[in-house]
Design a protein around this motif. Structure first.
Motif, PDB file in Angstrom:
ATOM      1  N   ASP A   1      45.009  31.399  32.851  1.00 54.97           N
ATOM      2  CA  ASP A   1      46.422  31.468  32.476  1.00 54.97           C
ATOM      3  C   ASP A   1      46.962  32.833  32.885  1.00 54.97           C
ATOM      4  O   ASP A   1      46.646  33.849  32.260  1.00 54.97           O
ATOM      5  CB  ASP A   1      46.601  31.255  30.972  1.00 54.97           C
ATOM      6  N   GLU A   2      47.750  32.845  33.943  1.00 55.56           N
ATOM      7  CA  GLU A   2      48.280  34.096  34.476  1.00 55.56           C
ATOM      8  C   GLU A   2      49.799  33.999  34.464  1.00 55.56           C
ATOM      9  O   GLU A   2      50.380  33.201  35.181  1.00 55.56           O
ATOM     10  CB  GLU A   2      47.752  34.299  35.904  1.00 55.56           C
ATOM     11  N   ARG A   3      50.439  34.788  33.631  1.00 56.61           N
ATOM     12  CA  ARG A   3      51.888  34.679  33.442  1.00 56.61           C
ATOM     13  C   ARG A   3      52.647  35.955  33.788  1.00 56.61           C
ATOM     14  O   ARG A   3      53.842  36.033  33.580  1.00 56.61           O
ATOM     15  CB  ARG A   3      52.179  34.275  31.994  1.00 56.61           C
ATOM     16  N   ASP A   4      51.928  36.960  34.328  1.00 53.92           N
ATOM     17  CA  ASP A   4      52.566  38.239  34.619  1.00 53.92           C
ATOM     18  C   ASP A   4      52.752  38.500  36.106  1.00 53.92           C
ATOM     19  O   ASP A   4      53.129  39.601  36.498  1.00 53.92           O
ATOM     20  CB  ASP A   4      51.741  39.384  34.005  1.00 53.92           C
ATOM     21  N   GLY A   5      52.461  37.506  36.946  1.00 56.18           N
ATOM     22  CA  GLY A   5      52.645  37.689  38.377  1.00 56.18           C
ATOM     23  C   GLY A   5      51.588  38.545  39.037  1.00 56.18           C
ATOM     24  O   GLY A   5      51.774  39.010  40.167  1.00 56.18           O
ATOM     25  N   LEU A   6      50.447  38.767  38.368  1.00 58.71           N
ATOM     26  CA  LEU A   6      49.407  39.616  38.933  1.00 58.71           C
ATOM     27  C   LEU A   6      48.588  38.881  39.987  1.00 58.71           C
ATOM     28  O   LEU A   6      47.992  39.494  40.867  1.00 58.71           O
ATOM     29  CB  LEU A   6      48.476  40.118  37.818  1.00 58.71           C
ATOM     30  N   PHE A   7      48.551  37.563  39.899  1.00 63.71           N
ATOM     31  CA  PHE A   7      47.746  36.792  40.839  1.00 63.71           C
ATOM     32  C   PHE A   7      48.542  35.593  41.309  1.00 63.71           C
ATOM     33  O   PHE A   7      49.099  34.852  40.508  1.00 63.71           O
ATOM     34  CB  PHE A   7      46.453  36.316  40.169  1.00 63.71           C
TER      35      PHE A   7
ATOM     36  N   GLY B   1      34.487  39.591  34.857  1.00 68.68           N
ATOM     37  CA  GLY B   1      35.003  40.884  35.271  1.00 68.68           C
ATOM     38  C   GLY B   1      36.508  40.975  35.376  1.00 68.68           C
ATOM     39  O   GLY B   1      37.046  41.990  35.807  1.00 68.68           O
ATOM     40  N   CYS B   2      37.238  39.951  35.004  1.00 72.88           N
ATOM     41  CA  CYS B   2      38.693  39.971  35.094  1.00 72.88           C
ATOM     42  C   CYS B   2      39.287  40.341  33.750  1.00 72.88           C
ATOM     43  O   CYS B   2      39.097  39.635  32.764  1.00 72.88           O
ATOM     44  CB  CYS B   2      39.226  38.614  35.547  1.00 72.88           C
ATOM     45  N   GLU B   3      40.007  41.449  33.687  1.00 72.16           N
ATOM     46  CA  GLU B   3      40.543  41.934  32.423  1.00 72.16           C
ATOM     47  C   GLU B   3      42.014  41.583  32.237  1.00 72.16           C
ATOM     48  O   GLU B   3      42.555  41.765  31.161  1.00 72.16           O
ATOM     49  CB  GLU B   3      40.365  43.452  32.334  1.00 72.16           C
ATOM     50  N   LYS B   4      42.662  41.090  33.276  1.00 68.69           N
ATOM     51  CA  LYS B   4      44.097  40.841  33.203  1.00 68.69           C
ATOM     52  C   LYS B   4      44.440  39.360  33.086  1.00 68.69           C
ATOM     53  O   LYS B   4      45.583  39.015  32.877  1.00 68.69           O
ATOM     54  CB  LYS B   4      44.790  41.409  34.453  1.00 68.69           C
ATOM     55  N   MET B   5      43.461  38.496  33.213  1.00 66.86           N
ATOM     56  CA  MET B   5      43.718  37.069  33.195  1.00 66.86           C
ATOM     57  C   MET B   5      42.716  36.375  32.277  1.00 66.86           C
ATOM     58  O   MET B   5      41.529  36.681  32.310  1.00 66.86           O
ATOM     59  CB  MET B   5      43.593  36.485  34.605  1.00 66.86           C
ATOM     60  N   LEU B   6      43.205  35.480  31.447  1.00 64.38           N
ATOM     61  CA  LEU B   6      42.315  34.704  30.601  1.00 64.38           C
ATOM     62  C   LEU B   6      41.693  33.588  31.431  1.00 64.38           C
ATOM     63  O   LEU B   6      42.397  32.721  31.939  1.00 64.38           O
ATOM     64  CB  LEU B   6      43.081  34.119  29.416  1.00 64.38           C
ATOM     65  N   LEU B   7      40.394  33.618  31.572  1.00 63.81           N
ATOM     66  CA  LEU B   7      39.688  32.633  32.374  1.00 63.81           C
ATOM     67  C   LEU B   7      38.698  31.867  31.510  1.00 63.81           C
ATOM     68  O   LEU B   7      38.128  32.417  30.577  1.00 63.81           O
ATOM     69  CB  LEU B   7      38.922  33.305  33.516  1.00 63.81           C
ATOM     70  N   THR B   8      38.494  30.620  31.841  1.00 65.76           N
ATOM     71  CA  THR B   8      37.486  29.833  31.147  1.00 65.76           C
ATOM     72  C   THR B   8      36.960  28.754  32.076  1.00 65.76           C
ATOM     73  O   THR B   8      37.591  28.415  33.075  1.00 65.76           O
ATOM     74  CB  THR B   8      38.054  29.192  29.867  1.00 65.76           C
ATOM     75  N   VAL B   9      35.802  28.232  31.746  1.00 61.49           N
ATOM     76  CA  VAL B   9      35.241  27.109  32.487  1.00 61.49           C
ATOM     77  C   VAL B   9      35.976  25.851  32.058  1.00 61.49           C
ATOM     78  O   VAL B   9      36.065  25.532  30.874  1.00 61.49           O
ATOM     79  CB  VAL B   9      33.729  26.966  32.218  1.00 61.49           C
ATOM     80  N   ASP B  10      36.536  25.129  33.027  1.00 62.51           N
ATOM     81  CA  ASP B  10      37.369  23.957  32.727  1.00 62.51           C
ATOM     82  C   ASP B  10      36.729  22.645  33.177  1.00 62.51           C
ATOM     83  O   ASP B  10      37.248  21.577  32.877  1.00 62.51           O
ATOM     84  CB  ASP B  10      38.744  24.128  33.386  1.00 62.51           C
ATOM     85  N   TRP B  11      35.646  22.723  33.922  1.00 57.52           N
ATOM     86  CA  TRP B  11      34.869  21.541  34.285  1.00 57.52           C
ATOM     87  C   TRP B  11      33.541  22.033  34.838  1.00 57.52           C
ATOM     88  O   TRP B  11      33.491  23.021  35.578  1.00 57.52           O
ATOM     89  CB  TRP B  11      35.575  20.696  35.345  1.00 57.52           C
ATOM     90  N   LEU B  12      32.467  21.380  34.462  1.00 65.61           N
ATOM     91  CA  LEU B  12      31.152  21.774  34.972  1.00 65.61           C
ATOM     92  C   LEU B  12      30.284  20.534  35.124  1.00 65.61           C
ATOM     93  O   LEU B  12      30.193  19.713  34.212  1.00 65.61           O
ATOM     94  CB  LEU B  12      30.480  22.763  34.008  1.00 65.61           C
ATOM     95  N   ALA B  13      29.677  20.387  36.288  1.00 65.70           N
ATOM     96  CA  ALA B  13      28.758  19.281  36.537  1.00 65.70           C
ATOM     97  C   ALA B  13      27.586  19.811  37.360  1.00 65.70           C
ATOM     98  O   ALA B  13      27.775  20.564  38.310  1.00 65.70           O
ATOM     99  CB  ALA B  13      29.460  18.136  37.269  1.00 65.70           C
ATOM    100  N   PHE B  14      26.381  19.415  36.976  1.00 66.85           N
ATOM    101  CA  PHE B  14      25.205  19.868  37.705  1.00 66.85           C
ATOM    102  C   PHE B  14      24.044  18.904  37.490  1.00 66.85           C
ATOM    103  O   PHE B  14      23.998  18.162  36.505  1.00 66.85           O
ATOM    104  CB  PHE B  14      24.798  21.285  37.284  1.00 66.85           C
TER     105      PHE B  14
END
Length: 204
Positions: free
Chosen positions: A151-157, A39-52
């Motif tokens: 990766d947030e480079r615009d100061g939004l978060f 649901g985040c349109e302003k920030m590129l997000l991805t799963v960077d580690w997953l363990a289960f």
């Protein structure tokens, strides 16, 4: 429940597969990242580690359970891992512990590079959101670790804005109001180490 991708050997139920990338490669770009992830349109997000951990799967076929069975790739068989698993399978940076001795038959560990390799093995019609939702809906799955990188480079978060938002109760949760522990301007914790969930947010 998580879909069973079909029996081994004949490829039944498997359509639209990507061609697996070479294991152990260093991706030039993060593939499969959606700007609307979670649901985040302003920030590129991805799963960077997953363990289960997985208690059991149909026919003990963990590869089909995960949707990553490909006859053309070779998994390397290893020894004991993660304390209570007598056997392990490795492909690049993906490790799957098998023959568990403490109630869970399998342990799946995807490091940062392993997550990128896992994306290459996913069926074409799967996304991280679909995969995580199906895992979370399965009572036989127990999450150990989930890292979300952005990766947030615009100061939004930033941590200061997160602090102000939590204090203003600008969040949606079924849990009680989270406790925020702030350490400078680079890292904060939401939740407690004594609870079921502890979230760490930091500037990597």
């Amino acid at each position: 429940r998580f879909p069973h991708a079909g029996a081994r050997g004949n490829g039944a139920g498997r359509v639209g597969r990507k061609k697996p990338a070479q294991a152990g490669r260093t991706p030039d770009t993060i593939s499969g990242v959606q700007t609307t992830f979670l649901g985040c349109e302003k920030m590129l997000l991805t799963v960077d580690w997953l363990a289960f951990r997985v208690r059991s799967v149909p026919d003990d076929d963990i590869f089909s359970f995960l949707g990553i069975f490909h006859p053309e790739i070779q998994w390397r068989l290893g020894g004991p891992c993660f304390n209570s698993y007598l056997e392990s399978w490795h492909y690049g940076h993906i490790t799957i512990g098998t023959k568990g001795t403490k109630g869970f038959d399998f342990y799946v560990n995807l490091s940062g590079h392993g997550c990128r390799e896992f994306e290459d093995l996913m069926p074409d019609d799967w996304t991280w959101e679909v995969f995580l939702y199906r895992l979370s809906a399965n009572p036989d799955v127990n999450f150990s670790r989930l890292d979300i990188a952005g990766d947030e480079r615009d100061g939004l978060f930033n941590i200061d804005r997160l602090d102000r938002s939590i204090k203003a109760q600008k969040y949606a949760t079924k849990c009680k109001m989270p406790t925020l522990q702030k350490y400078g301007r680079e890292v904060c914790y939401v939740g407690s180490s004594q609870s079921n969930v502890l979230m760490r947010i930091y500037n990597k």
